[in-house]
Design an enzyme around this catalytic site. Structure first.
Site, PDB file in Angstrom:
ATOM      1  N   ASP A  78       6.769   1.966   0.317  1.00 43.45           N
ATOM      2  CA  ASP A  78       6.121   3.107  -0.321  1.00 43.45           C
ATOM      3  C   ASP A  78       4.619   3.051  -0.079  1.00 43.45           C
ATOM      4  O   ASP A  78       3.877   3.912  -0.555  1.00 43.45           O
ATOM      5  CB  ASP A  78       6.416   3.106  -1.826  1.00 43.45           C
ATOM      6  N   THR A 105       6.388  -1.836  -2.787  1.00 43.50           N
ATOM      7  CA  THR A 105       5.894  -0.668  -3.518  1.00 43.50           C
ATOM      8  C   THR A 105       4.538  -0.964  -4.153  1.00 43.50           C
ATOM      9  O   THR A 105       4.105  -0.256  -5.065  1.00 43.50           O
ATOM     10  CB  THR A 105       6.892  -0.256  -4.619  1.00 43.50           C
ATOM     11  N   SER A 106       3.853  -2.010  -3.677  1.00 44.78           N
ATOM     12  CA  SER A 106       2.595  -2.433  -4.295  1.00 44.78           C
ATOM     13  C   SER A 106       1.377  -1.952  -3.509  1.00 44.78           C
ATOM     14  O   SER A 106       0.802  -0.920  -3.803  1.00 44.78           O
ATOM     15  CB  SER A 106       2.571  -3.949  -4.455  1.00 44.78           C
ATOM     16  N   ARG A 107       0.981  -2.715  -2.503  1.00 40.75           N
ATOM     17  CA  ARG A 107      -0.141  -2.371  -1.641  1.00 40.75           C
ATOM     18  C   ARG A 107       0.226  -2.711  -0.204  1.00 40.75           C
ATOM     19  O   ARG A 107       0.808  -3.763   0.075  1.00 40.75           O
ATOM     20  CB  ARG A 107      -1.417  -3.121  -2.043  1.00 40.75           C
ATOM     21  N   GLU A 145      -2.850   3.305   5.290  1.00 41.60           N
ATOM     22  CA  GLU A 145      -2.354   4.588   4.793  1.00 41.60           C
ATOM     23  C   GLU A 145      -3.445   5.606   4.491  1.00 41.60           C
ATOM     24  O   GLU A 145      -3.180   6.819   4.453  1.00 41.60           O
ATOM     25  CB  GLU A 145      -1.514   4.384   3.533  1.00 41.60           C
ATOM     26  N   ILE A 152       5.639  -4.476 -13.756  1.00 47.24           N
ATOM     27  CA  ILE A 152       6.524  -3.795 -12.811  1.00 47.24           C
ATOM     28  C   ILE A 152       7.593  -4.750 -12.310  1.00 47.24           C
ATOM     29  O   ILE A 152       8.780  -4.404 -12.230  1.00 47.24           O
ATOM     30  CB  ILE A 152       5.714  -3.204 -11.639  1.00 47.24           C
TER      31      ILE A 152
END
Length: 335
Positions: A260, A234-236, A265, A158
């Site tokens: 993201d 956008t990973s963790r 979460e 990525i």
């Protein structure tokens, strides 16, 4: 065989069923549960041979003990990350555990670029203004990305995809990774993390969540970032100390933050809470900043990625059922 799929959204069922019907309909029965896998819901997998879980299903010792007692011997992760499973306990109990190590890395990289572009040019705010008949440009000023320095933390598939895209924008690329890959050399150069943070106009995180990377971005590392830099994750969510990020936003050392993912979460993402009173005060504070953009862990969410996730997940189960070597077997990789 019988497979219990947890945290199953309509799109999960759609893509898994496409592959199931095309390749495995005679040999596999699939049960779908919208609930996450917990000690309370593990009984839903009774009489199954395997379970399939996603990023916010947490497989603790207690959960795996209950799964084992029900005769389950395979755990399929329909994601790349495996920070949500106690691998030592899984190994102790003799579970087969397999993930989907790579699924359309371009999907997540492109989403990171979307966050960068949106935050930089304030298109989300402009959209709302124009809908209300407000065409004033004041407050929407951005920067030209050409010539800016982008720091890529984690240069796996990525991270490499992001580097390739940002190179096309005419950006200067810096990379940091414990495990360097020669493929990054065509886009930029490797530096130490402190150097990357101090030089980058944009820092984008693309590394897994492990003990050594938890809160990689914290009060200390934030203080080393270039004033006015943008931070993208956008990973963790656990890669960020969210309270420290909020403090950096309050003192205006960060120009913008695009997320993201979020550290806490699990109770929120992938469900509709629009009629609820959200009890997470840290998340609510984060949402008050005009220069913060939060999405609900959708970077992977493309047709191509979901197709690949379904294919690899059921292929992993096929290998387990038939006693075949599985290249995605996390237990094998531990030895």
């Amino acid at each position: 065989m019988k497979l219990a799929v947890f945290s199953a959204q309509p799109y999960d069922q759609r893509f898994l069923e496409q592959v199931h019907k095309a390749k495995y309909s005679d040999a596999l029965e699939i049960l779908y549960h919208v609930f996450p896998l917990t000690t309370e819901t593990a009984d839903l997998a009774r009489d199954c041979d395997a379970v399939c879980v996603f990023v916010n299903d947490v497989l603790t010792k207690d959960v795996m003990d209950k799964l084992y007692s029900h005769g389950i011997r395979a755990i399929l992760l329909r994601c790349a990350g495996f920070n949500n499973i106690d691998l030592k306990e899984a190994e102790k109990l003799g579970f087969f555990v397999a993930n989907v190590p790579s699924y359309s890395p371009e999907a997540v990289a492109e989403f990171a670029v979307a966050l960068i572009q949106t935050l930089n040019r304030n298109t989300h705010r402009a959209y709302n203004r124009v809908r209300e008949g407000n065409f004033n440009l004041d407050g929407l000023l951005g920067q030209t990305l050409f010539g800016k320095t982008v720091g890529v933390v984690g240069t796996g598939k990525i991270g490499l995809s992001l580097a390739r895209i940002m190179k096309g924008f005419g950006c200067r690329l810096l990379g940091y990774d414990v495990y360097k890959t020669p493929d990054f050399d065509q886009y930029g150069k490797y530096v130490e993390l402190d150097d990357l943070l101090s030089q980058s106009d944009i820092v984008s995180l693309h590394c897994p969540l492990m003990d050594i990377t938890r809160h990689l971005i914290n009060k200390e590392t934030l203080s080393k970032m270039k004033p006015g830099a943008m931070l993208i994750n956008t990973s963790r969510g656990g890669l960020l100390d969210t309270s420290a990020v909020i403090a950096a936003l309050k003192n205006r050392t960060l120009r913008g933050v695009g997320l993201d993912v979020y550290e806490a979460e699990a109770p929120l993402f992938y469900s509709d809470h629009s009629s609820d009173i959200i009890q997470d005060d840290v998340f609510q504070r984060l949402m008050t900043f005009p220069n913060v953009l939060v999405c609900g862990h959708q970077g992977f969410f493309t047709e191509e990625a979901l197709t690949q996730i379904a294919e690899v997940t059921l292929s992993n189960l096929h290998d387990f059922k038939n006693g075949l070597p599985c290249k995605n077997n996390l237990m094998a990789k531990k030895h």
